[in-house]
Each structure stands twice: as structure tokens, then as C-alpha cells.
Scaffold this active site. Sequence first.
Site, mmCIF file in Angstrom:
data_model
loop_
_atom_site.group_PDB
_atom_site.id
_atom_site.type_symbol
_atom_site.label_atom_id
_atom_site.label_comp_id
_atom_site.label_asym_id
_atom_site.label_seq_id
_atom_site.Cartn_x
_atom_site.Cartn_y
_atom_site.Cartn_z
ATOM 1 N N TYR A 65 77.519 11.710 33.367
ATOM 2 C CA TYR A 65 76.032 12.163 34.114
ATOM 3 C C TYR A 65 76.167 10.331 34.303
ATOM 4 O O TYR A 65 75.635 9.479 34.887
ATOM 5 C CB TYR A 65 74.899 12.571 32.974
ATOM 6 C CG TYR A 65 74.469 14.035 33.019
ATOM 7 C CD1 TYR A 65 74.494 14.553 33.966
ATOM 8 C CD2 TYR A 65 75.662 14.906 32.669
ATOM 9 C CE1 TYR A 65 73.682 16.294 34.758
ATOM 10 C CE2 TYR A 65 75.951 16.166 32.462
ATOM 11 C CZ TYR A 65 74.503 16.353 33.955
ATOM 12 O OH TYR A 65 74.737 18.152 33.606
ATOM 13 N N ASN A 118 67.939 20.345 41.375
ATOM 14 C CA ASN A 118 68.641 19.522 42.530
ATOM 15 C C ASN A 118 68.226 21.522 43.532
ATOM 16 O O ASN A 118 68.321 22.745 42.704
ATOM 17 C CB ASN A 118 69.628 20.294 42.354
ATOM 18 C CG ASN A 118 70.862 20.786 43.817
ATOM 19 O OD1 ASN A 118 70.562 19.661 44.966
ATOM 20 N ND2 ASN A 118 72.170 20.708 43.625
ATOM 21 N N CYS A 159 76.337 20.592 42.550
ATOM 22 C CA CYS A 159 75.475 19.842 41.470
ATOM 23 C C CYS A 159 76.722 20.218 39.805
ATOM 24 O O CYS A 159 76.467 20.003 39.045
ATOM 25 C CB CYS A 159 74.326 20.080 40.455
ATOM 26 S SG CYS A 159 73.770 21.462 41.150
ATOM 27 N N HIS A 160 77.472 21.455 40.147
ATOM 28 C CA HIS A 160 78.081 21.770 39.256
ATOM 29 C C HIS A 160 78.995 20.897 38.643
ATOM 30 O O HIS A 160 79.707 20.703 37.938
ATOM 31 C CB HIS A 160 78.762 23.380 39.611
ATOM 32 C CG HIS A 160 79.032 23.282 40.212
ATOM 33 N ND1 HIS A 160 78.787 23.113 42.192
ATOM 34 C CD2 HIS A 160 80.967 23.604 41.478
ATOM 35 C CE1 HIS A 160 79.868 22.963 43.296
ATOM 36 N NE2 HIS A 160 80.534 23.086 42.570
ATOM 37 N N GLU A 205 86.508 25.432 42.465
ATOM 38 C CA GLU A 205 87.627 24.261 43.236
ATOM 39 C C GLU A 205 88.237 23.929 42.478
ATOM 40 O O GLU A 205 89.216 23.423 43.444
ATOM 41 C CB GLU A 205 86.165 23.834 42.979
ATOM 42 C CG GLU A 205 85.279 23.767 43.865
ATOM 43 C CD GLU A 205 84.115 22.610 43.768
ATOM 44 O OE1 GLU A 205 84.512 21.444 43.208
ATOM 45 O OE2 GLU A 205 82.974 23.321 44.386
#
Length: 167
Positions: free
Chosen positions: A102, A125, A133-134, A160
Site C-alpha cells: 500500500y 474497487n 486490487c488483489h 498468478e
Amino acid sequence: MTSTKQHTVVDSPYGELTLVATDGVLSGLYMTGQRHRPAEESFGERVAAAEEPFPEVVRQLTAYFAGELTEFTVPVRLEGTAFQRSVWEQLVRIPYGQTWSYGRLAAELGKPGASRAVGLANGKNPVGIIVPCHRVIGASGSMTGYGGGIERKVRLLEFESRGTALA
């Protein structure tokens, strides 16, 4: 001028996803049980996933979940405050398979002391997954907050990092 809203629901490896379009542009992607999910009545008429603009969104999501797509090109309409939109627009700069804290996200926005405000905006979001946003985590690497739930966040990040969906 009144906006026209439509929505559809599609399956994913992470549960049902509700896709919302405003005036023919994707404006929402919500998971089941998502925090800050608007009321169902605000999504407009439910239509088939084959109706515009949803086929391209579904095609790209399907390719993403198959590990074949790492960057979405579907247009999105992000509705929020100017600060929220600036945070969401920055999220798409986080590369696939990587994470930012962040604090880093706040610094990239030119507001290094605003990590809490960035976190609040991140949590609201409206187009999850596509606006990733993850990919934002705590400074220590901790899995802090995610509107879709920490378990989904962990699963998306693991997916991912490997490029294959988890059952």
C-alpha cells in the site's frame, strides 16, 4: 441523463462473478459475498452473458483463468471519487504475478503518506480482478484486506505466480 445498467452472472474458479455494465461499458465485477458490493437492484436488468458488452469480458476472463492472458484490454468505467479513480488507475500498472505494498502504491501516486487512504480506496474497487486490487499487500508481505476475502486474494496471487487456477 440516465445511465442504462445491465448485468450478468458467470462462473469462475473463484465462485460466481457478477458483471455490471453501465451504458455498454464494464463498470462492475463483483464476487459472491464481496465487501462493498452494491445492492443487487442497482445492477440493472439481468441479461445473458452473450449480450453486449459481456462476450468480450467473458472471453478475457476465461483466458485469464486459463493462464493465457496476463493483461486485460476490455474498457472499464470506474465510478468513484477522483482520489479513488486515481488509485484504481494505478492498480492496472502492477504487473501480472507481482505485488506492491500500500505504501508503494501511495508513493507511485505522489502521496507517500496516504497508504491508509489508498487501502480504503483499493477496497472499494468496483472492477475486481480486471483492475487487480488483489496485487496490493501489506508492507511486511502480509495479506491484508481484500473485498473478495483473504482466501480468494491468496488464491489469486498463487494462481498468478504459477499461471494455473486452483481448484
